[in-house]
Write an enzyme that holds these catalytic residues in place. Structure first.
Site, PDB file in Angstrom:
ATOM      1  N   CYS A 139       0.828  -1.215   0.000  1.00 41.10           N
ATOM      2  CA  CYS A 139       0.000   0.000   0.000  1.00 41.10           C
ATOM      3  C   CYS A 139       0.861   1.263   0.000  1.00 41.10           C
ATOM      4  O   CYS A 139       0.477   2.279  -0.579  1.00 41.10           O
ATOM      5  CB  CYS A 139      -0.900   0.030   1.230  1.00 41.10           C
ATOM      6  SG  CYS A 139      -2.217  -1.201   1.245  1.00 41.10           S
ATOM      7  N   MET A 140       2.005   1.215   0.665  1.00 41.01           N
ATOM      8  CA  MET A 140       2.828   2.409   0.851  1.00 41.01           C
ATOM      9  C   MET A 140       3.759   2.697  -0.320  1.00 41.01           C
ATOM     10  O   MET A 140       4.607   3.585  -0.231  1.00 41.01           O
ATOM     11  CB  MET A 140       3.659   2.282   2.127  1.00 41.01           C
ATOM     12  CG  MET A 140       2.844   2.271   3.398  1.00 41.01           C
ATOM     13  SD  MET A 140       3.878   2.442   4.875  1.00 41.01           S
ATOM     14  CE  MET A 140       4.912   0.976   4.752  1.00 41.01           C
TER      15      MET A 140
END
Length: 405
Positions: free
Chosen positions: A395-396
């Site tokens: 996600c990051m």
């Protein structure tokens, strides 16, 4: 190699875009968490330390790390472009009063471009703005502290857009709290030297389209196939429009797999329950393994043909990837308690930085030990604060370039 090039989830990661959490995280309060899609408030100092460690892990493995704010600063160097950017941002922030608009602009333009960008992301408080009140709305008071909402989800750079082959999918985000994130990516795509290097990058989806799609649902399975999750944040209409645009271009893609997952907060995107970690290995949350429906979208003339695929997920992936066997490794071994805990803490949200080498959160001890036993090299990163935002290493990160496999 092109300016952007992603044809798999596991090719050696050469270039990635990140955003280090900033003051926007400190502008979260219990009253604002639901509005801004958070379940808890991270401690910023520790979150930044954890994020720096995450970036260093990739740099130590040969990945070039670039930052969203630095590319955006590059993109708005020209005064005319900067004005267009600020005007669009204020419009999409719901600023309709001319006096208030002028007051916010006067405030923002006192900063350097770098400081201005950070201020826009952090959120602009009402007590910082002075302006001439002109209509009833200007006089009405409420308890909300901000004229411009903070954007604390921005450190999940995966979602606003995704590189598909040599093109960009620029997304319409589902929730109001995240919609402005794609303005940043739009200007980076159009004007950043670091992103473009003089070569025009094609767009296969656009933020102006009405149906929402988010990057956590986009899975690049091969040079011919893209998987997309039908999730809480991505709709069937968006998947079909994405497929129509992708498959009608001369880019080598032949099909899109739509993967229907449960619509709930814990499973907000496909990559929260399912990621690829090696040529023949995926990690999956056991609860969704046998409940998924998978639909194949292919091109028929200029239309889209849809077919419901039969068989287990392993069988569908094996056939799609033309491999004899695919192994699905269960998050936390499928244990009825541990698997739900570790999935909530993003045990399935791994980031492959080359085939069989993944970055994971250290807190997911059972899943990490299981991956190690399966021959996957696991690089653990601290996550006590980062994980409070409900997103893991995948996600990051927004991969920009991977080596082909």
């Amino acid at each position: 190699m092109k300016n952007v090039e992603i044809f798999s989830e596991i090719g050696k990661l050469k270039k990635v875009m990140l955003h280090k959490p900033g003051e926007e995280v400190e502008n979260l309060t219990p009253d604002y968490m639901e509005r801004l899609l958070f379940d808890d408030i991270p401690y910023l100092k520790v979150a930044r330390d954890e994020h720096e460690y995450f970036a260093k892990v990739m740099e130590d493995r040969g990945t070039e790390v670039v930052y969203l704010t630095e590319m955006l600063e590059e993109a708005i160097e020209d005064t005319k472009i900067k004005d267009e950017f600020v005007n669009q941002f204020l419009k999409e922030s719901g600023i309709t009063s001319k006096g208030l608009e002028e007051g916010i602009k006067e405030y923002l333009y006192d900063f350097t471009n770098k400081e201005m960008i950070n201020e826009m992301i952090a959120g602009v408080r009402k007590n910082k703005i002075k302006y001439k009140k002109e209509n009833l709305k200007d006089y009405i008071k409420d308890d909300y502290a901000f004229y411009l909402d903070p954007i604390p989800n921005l450190y999940f750079t995966r979602d606003p857009g995704a590189i598909v082959g040599n093109s960009l999918s620029l997304h319409n985000m589902k929730n109001e709290a995240r919609k402005r994130e794609t303005i940043f990516l739009k200007y980076i795509k159009e004007h950043s030297r670091t992103f473009n290097k003089g070569e025009k990058i094609n767009t296969v989806y656009d933020r102006e389209l009405k149906d929402p799609i988010e990057g956590g649902d986009v899975l690049i399975l091969s040079e011919k196939v893209v998987g997309i999750g039908y999730s809480e944040r991505t709709t069937p209409n968006a998947i079909e429009e994405f497929a129509r645009r992708l498959l009608n271009e001369n880019n080598g893609y032949e099909k899109v797999l739509a993967i229907d997952i449960p619509k709930k907060r814990a499973y907000m995107h496909l990559d929260t329950v399912f990621t690829r970690i090696d040529y023949d290995k995926f990690i999956v949350h056991a609860d969704i393994e046998n409940t998924l429906s998978v639909y194949e979208l292919t091109k028929e003339n200029k239309n889209i043909k849809i077919k419901c695929l039969e068989g287990t997920l392993e069988e569908i992936l094996s056939k799609t990837l033309k491999m004899d066997k695919i192994e699905l490794i269960k998050c936390a071994g499928g244990d009825i308690v541990a698997s739900h805990r570790e999935q909530w803490n993003d045990g399935s949200n791994t980031l492959a930085i080359e085939p069989g080498v993944v970055i994971t959160y250290e807190r997911n001890t059972i899943s990490n030990e299981l991956l190690d036993k399966k021959g996957v090299k696991v690089i653990e990163i601290p996550s006590g604060e980062l994980s409070r935002g409900r997103g893991g290493p995948r996600c990051m990160s927004m991969p920009l370039i991977r080596e082909k496999i």
